[in-house]
Design an enzyme around this catalytic site. Structure first.
Site, PDB file in Angstrom:
ATOM      1  N   LYS A  21       0.832  -1.207   0.000  1.00  0.00           N
ATOM      2  CA  LYS A  21       0.000   0.000   0.000  1.00  0.00           C
ATOM      3  C   LYS A  21       0.868   1.260   0.000  1.00  0.00           C
ATOM      4  CE  LYS A  21      -3.045   0.905   3.544  1.00  0.00           C
ATOM      5  NZ  LYS A  21      -2.974   2.302   4.028  1.00  0.00           N
ATOM      6  N   SER A  22       1.897   1.277   0.855  1.00  0.00           N
ATOM      7  CA  SER A  22       2.745   2.478   0.944  1.00  0.00           C
ATOM      8  C   SER A  22       3.421   2.752  -0.399  1.00  0.00           C
ATOM      9  CB  SER A  22       3.820   2.284   2.010  1.00  0.00           C
ATOM     10  OG  SER A  22       3.234   2.165   3.273  1.00  0.00           O
ATOM     11  N   ARG A  26       2.865   5.940  -3.178  1.00  0.00           N
ATOM     12  CA  ARG A  26       4.026   6.746  -3.572  1.00  0.00           C
ATOM     13  C   ARG A  26       4.283   6.649  -5.071  1.00  0.00           C
ATOM     14  NH1 ARG A  26       4.259   5.582   1.669  1.00  0.00           N
ATOM     15  NH2 ARG A  26       5.536   6.765   3.124  1.00  0.00           N
ATOM     16  N   ARG A 121      -8.411  12.606  12.502  1.00  0.00           N
ATOM     17  CA  ARG A 121      -7.005  12.216  12.658  1.00  0.00           C
ATOM     18  C   ARG A 121      -6.107  13.454  12.721  1.00  0.00           C
ATOM     19  NH1 ARG A 121      -5.596   7.170   9.072  1.00  0.00           N
ATOM     20  NH2 ARG A 121      -3.793   7.222  10.453  1.00  0.00           N
ATOM     21  N   GLN A 170       4.694   9.153   7.412  1.00  0.00           N
ATOM     22  CA  GLN A 170       3.806  10.103   6.728  1.00  0.00           C
ATOM     23  C   GLN A 170       4.277  11.534   6.957  1.00  0.00           C
ATOM     24  OE1 GLN A 170      -0.191   9.089   7.933  1.00  0.00           O
ATOM     25  NE2 GLN A 170      -0.138   7.157   6.808  1.00  0.00           N
ATOM     26  N   ASP A 316       1.344  -1.227  11.987  1.00  0.00           N
ATOM     27  CA  ASP A 316       0.050  -1.606  11.406  1.00  0.00           C
ATOM     28  C   ASP A 316      -0.301  -3.070  11.681  1.00  0.00           C
ATOM     29  OD1 ASP A 316      -0.217   0.926  10.396  1.00  0.00           O
ATOM     30  OD2 ASP A 316       0.464   0.415   8.385  1.00  0.00           O
ATOM     31  N   LYS A 343      -4.636   5.939  14.672  1.00  0.00           N
ATOM     32  CA  LYS A 343      -4.792   5.260  13.380  1.00  0.00           C
ATOM     33  C   LYS A 343      -6.262   5.362  12.949  1.00  0.00           C
ATOM     34  CE  LYS A 343      -0.494   4.244  12.963  1.00  0.00           C
ATOM     35  NZ  LYS A 343       0.288   4.944  11.926  1.00  0.00           N
ATOM     36  N   ARG A 347      -6.636   2.068  18.048  1.00  0.00           N
ATOM     37  CA  ARG A 347      -6.464   0.609  17.964  1.00  0.00           C
ATOM     38  C   ARG A 347      -6.097  -0.032  19.301  1.00  0.00           C
ATOM     39  NH1 ARG A 347      -3.704   0.394  11.944  1.00  0.00           N
ATOM     40  NH2 ARG A 347      -5.686   0.578  10.803  1.00  0.00           N
ATOM     41  N   ARG A 395      -7.954  -3.014   9.412  1.00  0.00           N
ATOM     42  CA  ARG A 395      -6.995  -3.908  10.086  1.00  0.00           C
ATOM     43  C   ARG A 395      -7.655  -4.636  11.274  1.00  0.00           C
ATOM     44  NH1 ARG A 395      -3.096  -3.656   6.757  1.00  0.00           N
ATOM     45  NH2 ARG A 395      -2.357  -1.658   5.951  1.00  0.00           N
TER      46      ARG A 395
HETATM   47  C1  S3P Z   1       2.353   4.755   6.231  1.00  0.00           C
HETATM   48  C2  S3P Z   1       2.923   5.053   7.434  1.00  0.00           C
HETATM   49  C3  S3P Z   1       2.374   4.632   8.735  1.00  0.00           C
HETATM   50  C4  S3P Z   1       1.352   3.530   8.583  1.00  0.00           C
HETATM   51  C5  S3P Z   1       0.399   3.787   7.465  1.00  0.00           C
HETATM   52  C6  S3P Z   1       1.141   3.928   6.143  1.00  0.00           C
HETATM   53  C7  S3P Z   1       2.999   5.252   4.993  1.00  0.00           C
HETATM   54  O1  S3P Z   1       1.756   5.734   9.365  1.00  0.00           O
HETATM   55  O2  S3P Z   1       0.657   3.338   9.788  1.00  0.00           O
HETATM   56  O3  S3P Z   1      -0.529   2.730   7.354  1.00  0.00           O
HETATM   57  O4  S3P Z   1       2.692   4.739   3.900  1.00  0.00           O
HETATM   58  O5  S3P Z   1       3.822   6.168   5.101  1.00  0.00           O
HETATM   59  P1  S3P Z   1       2.633   6.784  10.222  1.00  0.00           P
HETATM   60  O6  S3P Z   1       3.684   7.254   9.332  1.00  0.00           O
HETATM   61  O7  S3P Z   1       1.734   7.898  10.616  1.00  0.00           O
HETATM   62  O8  S3P Z   1       3.117   5.993  11.388  1.00  0.00           O
END
Ligand code: S3P
Length: 435
Positions: A21-22, A26, A121, A170, A316, A343, A347, A395
């Protein structure tokens, strides 16, 4: 939609999990602000990544998308056009925070908004460094949450050295992306290293990014070039099957092509420390990321302590690690994980609420939880079937679907469709393995 899960007598087979996903987010973002074509193979068709794609389409980027194959016609660092409506980030924190870094450097105004969860958030964590860089970003309701309003920076963006109070990829990525548009170099230091996909990928696109320990630095105004990226399977999705393989009877699973980047792979060392028979096979590098195949079989598990620097590498995965802990002998203590509270749901609360419903003795703490494993005194299984409140958190839904596999009786997941955020084919894959 409700989903029923029942106890399984076996769990066997080979699977691949959807793309990371990350990296999928990107890939779209970096492709959009690069010149030429970016091609993504293995793109995650989850609702969060589709939100990212649609935001860039609203800013004039032509993106074609068929199954897990995506082509982005990038327009360079300054090629985005003003969106004609509010950018809809859906449920996605990654979209909101990373795109804000890019939007802060644009010559047009924009507004970001999403669902109820995203509107609660915390966004101050990105607003503070962006404002320090000279950006004009505000929370429309004045509560430091979305909707966010971003206007062109009156005097442009300035390079800064930012000490982030949280280990958050993030936040780090937001500041580094804004740094592309700044007048000087920008660096971010985190208390503990978070996932480093932005640093690895932006380098691949031609940016000058350097990393030293917990500090990442970027130089402005690079000539980013479109790339072809093979996106490996998401370890956060593989995590459900790692745990299922360890806690179910007669389990033998082979999970192919999983991203095991060390800044993401904490669940592997935790599972092994708990006694899981988990092997890593065929280690290789794909598009700059560590990848391997995983083999997991039924295991005798024991409790452990999870704390400190490993936390960001498995943040996560904590809901499903908590399920693994509930099936282990002895106590598991999770500390230093206060980020769980911000989150998609809190959680700590949603994991503890649902573990308790399944008969587990456990308690939430300020920065984690304590789980007394195998504490259900009444049944032959470690858990009871129960009604699970997912609170629309993908999740939580998947972690407790796995719990349902080794619970006595039936488990009902409420609002189970929320898995579409990151793993639309999750239930089908689970069903195939239990046949
Ligand atoms: C992510 C960073 C994480 C993660 C999220 C995806 C990312 O969050 O929990 O599901 O793709 O950079 P944080 O950077 O806020 O910890």
């Amino acid at each position: 939609m409700e989903k029923k899960i029942t106890n399984t007598k076996q769990l066997k087979g080979e699977l691949t999990v959807p793309g990371d996903k990350s990296i999928s987010h990107r890939g779209v973002m970096f492709g959009a602000i690069s010149s030429g074509i970016t091609e993504l193979n293995g793109f995650l068709n989850g609702a969060d990544c589709i939100s990212t794609m649609n935001c860039f389409r609203s800013m004039g980027i032509d993106i074609s998308h068929e199954n897990d194959h995506v082509i982005i016609h990038g327009k360079g660092l300054f090629g985005l056009t003003a969106p004609t409506r509010v950018l809809d980030v859906g449920n996605s924190g990654t979209t909101t925070r990373l795109i804000s870094g890019i939007l802060a450097g644009q010559k047009f105004q924009s507004e970001l908004n999403g669902d109820e969860s995203i509107q609660s958030r915390p966004m101050k964590r990105i607003m503070t460094p962006l404002k320090e860089m000279g950006a004009s970003i505000s929370s429309k309701k004045g509560n430091d949450c979305a909707p966010l309003f971003i206007s062109p920076a009156t005097n442009g963006l300035h390079g800064i050295s930012y000490e982030s109070p949280v280990a958050s990829a993030q936040v780090k990525s937001c500041v580094l992306l804004a740094g592309l548009y700044a007048d000087d170099k920008t660096s971010v230091t985190e208390p503990v290293l978070s996932r480093n996909h932005t640093e690895l990928m932006l380098k691949g696109f031609g940016a000058t990014v350097t990393s030293k320990g917990c500090e990442a630095t970027i130089l402005p105004n690079p000539n980013l070039q479109g790339q072809k990226i093979d996106i490996p399977g998401d370890i956060s999705s593989a995590a459900y099957f790692i745990v299922a393989g360890a806690i179910c009877k007669n389990a033998d699973l082979f999970i192919k092509n999983v991203n095991t980047n060390p800044t993401r792979a904490g669940i592997i060392s935790v599972a092994q420390a708990m006694g899981a028979s988990l092997e890593l096979l065929n280690k290789r590098i794909v598009s700059g990321e560590e990848v391997c195949d995983l083999h997991i079989t039924s295991s005798e598990l024991k409790g452990t302590i999870i704390e400190g620097d490993i936390i960001p590498t498995l943040i996560d995965e904590i809901p499903v690690i908590a399920v693994m802990a509930a099936c282990a002998q002895g106590d598991t203590i999770i500390k230093d994980a206060a980020e769980l509270k911000v989150k998609e749901t809190n959680r700590i609360d949603t994991v503890i609420e649902n573990l308790k419903a399944m008969g587990v003795s456990c308690e939430g703490t300020d920065d984690g939880m304590i789980i007394h494993g195998n504490s259900n005194e009444f049944g032959s299984e470690p858990l009871y079937g129960a009604t699970i409140h997912t609170h629309l958190d993908h999740r939580i839904a998947m972690a407790f679907a796995i719990a349902g596999l080794c619970a006595q009786g039936e488990t009902t997941l409420l609002q189970s469709e929320c898995v579409n955020i990151s793993y639309p084919s999750f239930y089908e894959t689970l069903e195939k393995l239990t046949l």
